[in-house]
Design a protein around this motif. Structure first.
Motif, mmCIF file in Angstrom:
data_model
loop_
_atom_site.group_PDB
_atom_site.id
_atom_site.type_symbol
_atom_site.label_atom_id
_atom_site.label_comp_id
_atom_site.label_asym_id
_atom_site.label_seq_id
_atom_site.Cartn_x
_atom_site.Cartn_y
_atom_site.Cartn_z
ATOM 1 N N PRO B 90 -0.575 0.774 1.518
ATOM 2 C CA PRO B 90 0.036 1.460 0.375
ATOM 3 C C PRO B 90 0.848 2.666 0.829
ATOM 4 O O PRO B 90 0.446 3.378 1.736
ATOM 5 C CB PRO B 90 -1.164 1.910 -0.456
ATOM 6 C CG PRO B 90 -2.306 1.091 0.005
ATOM 7 C CD PRO B 90 -2.023 0.705 1.423
ATOM 8 N N SER B 91 1.991 2.877 0.205
ATOM 9 C CA SER B 91 2.827 3.989 0.633
ATOM 10 C C SER B 91 3.334 4.812 -0.538
ATOM 11 O O SER B 91 4.326 5.501 -0.431
ATOM 12 C CB SER B 91 4.006 3.470 1.450
ATOM 13 O OG SER B 91 4.854 2.715 0.630
ATOM 14 N N LEU B 92 2.625 4.744 -1.656
ATOM 15 C CA LEU B 92 2.983 5.624 -2.767
ATOM 16 C C LEU B 92 2.290 6.960 -2.532
ATOM 17 O O LEU B 92 1.248 7.022 -1.907
ATOM 18 C CB LEU B 92 2.500 5.046 -4.093
ATOM 19 C CG LEU B 92 3.195 3.777 -4.587
ATOM 20 C CD1 LEU B 92 2.447 3.227 -5.786
ATOM 21 C CD2 LEU B 92 4.641 4.054 -4.941
ATOM 22 N N ASP B 93 2.899 8.023 -3.050
ATOM 23 C CA ASP B 93 2.243 9.314 -2.983
ATOM 24 C C ASP B 93 1.345 9.439 -4.201
ATOM 25 O O ASP B 93 1.819 9.574 -5.320
ATOM 26 C CB ASP B 93 3.283 10.426 -2.951
ATOM 27 C CG ASP B 93 2.640 11.751 -2.590
ATOM 28 O OD1 ASP B 93 1.461 11.954 -2.951
ATOM 29 O OD2 ASP B 93 3.309 12.574 -1.952
ATOM 30 N N LYS B 94 0.035 9.416 -3.957
ATOM 31 C CA LYS B 94 -0.898 9.380 -5.081
ATOM 32 C C LYS B 94 -0.945 10.692 -5.847
ATOM 33 O O LYS B 94 -1.446 10.755 -6.958
ATOM 34 C CB LYS B 94 -2.294 9.004 -4.581
ATOM 35 C CG LYS B 94 -2.359 7.560 -4.098
ATOM 36 C CD LYS B 94 -3.773 7.048 -3.981
ATOM 37 C CE LYS B 94 -4.450 7.418 -2.674
ATOM 38 N NZ LYS B 94 -3.780 6.951 -1.457
ATOM 39 N N ASN B 95 -0.447 11.751 -5.231
ATOM 40 C CA ASN B 95 -0.452 13.044 -5.926
ATOM 41 C C ASN B 95 0.676 13.164 -6.931
ATOM 42 O O ASN B 95 0.691 14.075 -7.750
ATOM 43 C CB ASN B 95 -0.328 14.180 -4.918
ATOM 44 C CG ASN B 95 -1.503 14.206 -3.971
ATOM 45 O OD1 ASN B 95 -2.630 14.355 -4.402
ATOM 46 N ND2 ASN B 95 -1.236 14.018 -2.697
ATOM 47 N N ASN B 101 7.543 9.377 -7.852
ATOM 48 C CA ASN B 101 7.673 8.512 -6.683
ATOM 49 C C ASN B 101 9.012 7.789 -6.684
ATOM 50 O O ASN B 101 9.712 7.741 -5.677
ATOM 51 C CB ASN B 101 6.535 7.486 -6.658
ATOM 52 C CG ASN B 101 5.326 7.966 -5.865
ATOM 53 O OD1 ASN B 101 5.366 8.006 -4.644
ATOM 54 N ND2 ASN B 101 4.281 8.347 -6.572
#
Ligand SMILES: Nc1ncnc2c1ncn2[C@@H]1O[C@H](COP(=O)(O)OP(=O)(O)O)[C@@H](O)[C@H]1O
Ligand SMILES: [Mg+2]
Lengths: 269, 353
Positions: B90-95, B101
């Motif tokens: 996974p390469s989404l920014d969870k913050n 995003n």
């Protein structure tokens, strides 16, 4: 290469870092406690002893030192976090974007500098609270100098990071690189008289102090703050112009080498 | 004349530092514009390594790659603007929120100028975002933190994000791993639709063989080498026969009759009463007509791509073990036995006609 594209991308990368910080309460609290403890304990006790026979206020001296050191270190540490999200987070998505690698790492340094500045604001307020005195022009001068200190710290972090395999490794090495600079860089006690004794140990300490990158950031901030005041008995080591020149050259070299090494290491796994 | 390939990989080699063997060992293939190309292979075969090199995040040890006319070695920036990728991890920014995003990604690709908030972004961006949110089925949730999304939602968002700059080639590294069947089907509906409208070249790696059956061509990697390359049908057919499985109340009589009539057969399994007779679709009717022994069961078995794939990989791995052990003849015998094993597997997916 399209300059406006690169600049917009740099802003976006930097802004993301700042947002990330502002949404992380525990990190905000954590980064403020440490400097507060230092100013209180060292400025009050240790500092008082060192200040004997000196004409400047030790509280102010320590406050300015810790103020510069906190921002510098926070920028450097922030860059190290790139190692953490190299594998599993967002950085891989950033690195496939059609951007100059300097833009990406520059954006990261800018972002971590903004984070450090946000911390700096709070430390500054804390300083006012414990009674550090300054006039408006002194306070205003702190702004541009803080920005430079942060960027300089970021460049230092970049060079370090480019030589590290993992975040854990970096965190183990970091104290060994930072703790000595606390003393050698003159954060909490003056380093003007290190070479006074003239023996081998004193001379080596003086040498180590001069090669501590932090020394120049701390001294620049104090130099500008105490500005004009005659070299107040070791409160300031060199002229702001000299410190600025050292920071520009050293920071530029750190940034160039760091970026080149990091990119190479990224691709030649 | 066919158009020039959009991806050209020539003698690609990658050996990781301190590794004692090549992760990608002399691989060459071409992909045509608009093609749906699928890279298959067991874990560690070198799929992600190949994709990482093709998307510029990893330097090759040897060989050349050209994508959309850009040479990887001299024009990495050109390659980057031609490709999109959904990473295996996974390469989404969870913050950040989903919108943040997407916005960051769009700005990184130079589609819009940076603005500190959604409200300040240009109208064209807002319109595009609304369309994307619809596609992903996010609606107003697009402004919520990614952390609150399900795995399926996140994956879909990643795919949508990787398409926002209209890449000529989209790399998908195991995009559906870990998704439930409904999300998987959902994602594929979207991908195939998008492929039709945008004429994007799809480069997929997957563990779900059913997904690769839709591909124009598949390329099977094992231990860094190509062990099969072609259309799914060709690869399957070249490896495994179609056959008819026959059962009779009197198996001995059936065998005797087949032998007498010169029809080749094999036992379904050692000791099994049923027999297999190789037969393509057109051969089934004549075959049944020619047999007089009363049959109790008839099944036509069409090996699937998955059967072929398993047989290929097993054969290759066996070959490797053999090489390592320096076993000559014993290995061949084992190899035969294993070929049968793969056919036995085929039964579980037989087609009853
Ligand atoms: N960073 C790395 N360093 C060393 N070896 C690696 C690295 N990444 C992958 N490998 C090795 O390279 C081979 C291929 O890996 P990979 O491309 O990830 O396979 P796949 O995606 O097909 O599962 C494996 O043997 C793996 O252990
Ligand atoms: Mg993989």
């Amino acid at each position: 290469m399209n300059l406006s594209h690169e600049l917009n991308a740099m802003a976006a990368i930097a802004y993301r870092d700042l947002m990330k910080f502002l949404r992380d309460r525990s990190r905000i609290v954590g980064t403020l406690v440490f400097p507060a403890v230092f100013i209180l304990i060292l400025g009050g006790t240790f500092g008082a002893a060192a200040a004997e026979g000196r004409a400047f206020d030790m509280w102010t001296f320590v406050f300015l030192g810790v103020f510069a050191q906190s921002m510098w270190q926070s920028s450097a540490m922030g860059i190290i976090s790139l190692l953490e999200d190299r594998e599993n987070d967002f950085s891989q998505a950033i690195f496939v974007a059609p951007l100059s690698r300097y833009t990406i790492l520059g954006g990261k340094i800018l972002g971590e500098s903004l984070v450090s500045l946000a911390q700096g604001v709070v430390i500054f307020a804390f300083g006012l609270l414990i009674g550090i005195r300054m006039d408006v022009s002194q306070a205003l001068w702190l702004i541009p100098v803080s920005i430079l200190v942060c960027l300089y710290g970021g460049a230092f972090g970049l060079l370090l990071m480019a030589n590290m395999k993992s975040q854990r490794g970096a965190q183990q090495i970091f104290p060994f690189l930072l703790l000595p600079q606390f003393f050698l860089g003159g954060v909490i006690s003056p380093v003007d008289k290190l070479a006074e004794e003239g023996d081998v140990i004193s001379l080596s300490l003086d040498f180590l102090s001069r090669i501590s990158p932090l020394r120049y950031a701390v001294d620049l901030l104090r130099g500008v703050f105490f500005g004009g005041v005659e070299p107040s008995q070791g409160a300031v080591l060199a002229s702001p112009a000299f410190n600025l020149a050292v920071m520009a050259v050293v920071g530029g070299i750190f940034m160039a080498i760091g970026t080149a090494m990091f990119v190479r290491q990224e691709r030649t796994r | 004349m066919s158009p020039p390939p959009i991806i050209r990989v020539d003698h690609l080699v990658k050996r990781y530092r301190k590794a004692d063997r090549d992760a990608v060992a002399d691989v060459s293939f071409d992909v045509a514009p608009g093609e749906f190309f699928s890279l298959l292979g067991p874990n560690g075969a070198g799929k992600t390594t190949t994709i990482s090199i093709l998307t510029t995040t990893l330097a090759p040890t040897g060989g050349t790659v050209t994508i959309d006319g850009h040479d990887l070695g001299t024009d990495a920036a050109g390659v980057r603007s031609s490709v999109g990728i959904t990473f295996q991890t996974p390469s989404l920014d969870k913050n950040l929120s989903a919108e943040e995003n997407v916005r960051l990604h769009a700005i990184l690709y130079g589609l819009y100028p940076w603005r500190p908030s959604y409200t300040l972004m240009p109208g064209a961006y807002k319109k595009r975002l609304a369309d994307l949110a619809d596609v992903v089925g996010l609606g107003g949730d697009i402004f919520k933190p990614v952390r609150t999304f399900s795995g399926g939602m996140r994956r879909k968002l990643e795919v949508v994000r990787s398409l926002i700059h209209h890449p000529r080639v989209l790399f998908l590294d195991e995009p559906t791993t870990g998704l439930d069947p409904a999300s998987r089907r959902d994602l594929w509906t979207y991908l195939l639709e998008m492929r039709q409208t945008a004429d994007t070249t799809l480069f997929l790696t997957t563990h779900y063989l059913a997904e690769a059956e839709d591909a124009g061509r598949i390329c099977v990697l094992s231990r860094g080498k190509i062990i099969a390359l072609g259309t799914p049908t060709d690869v399957t057919a070249s490896l495994l026969e179609r056959y008819v499985l026959l059962g009779a109340a009197d198996p001995a009589a059936l065998r005797a009759e087949l032998s007498a009539k010169g029809i080749a057969y094999t036992d379904d399994a050692p000791g099994s009463a049923n027999v297999r007779v190789a037969a393509d679709e057109g051969d089934v009717q004549p075959l049944l007509k020619s047999i007089d022994t009363p049959l109790t069961s008839v099944r036509t078995v069409l090996p699937t791509l998955e059967d072929a794939y398993l047989a290929l990989v097993e054969r290759d791995e066996l070959g490797a073990r053999e090489e390592a052990a320096g076993l000559g003849e014993a290995g061949i015998v084992l190899g035969d036995a294993l070929g049968e094993g793969a056919l036995v597997d085929a039964e579980s997916r037989e087609v009853i006609q």
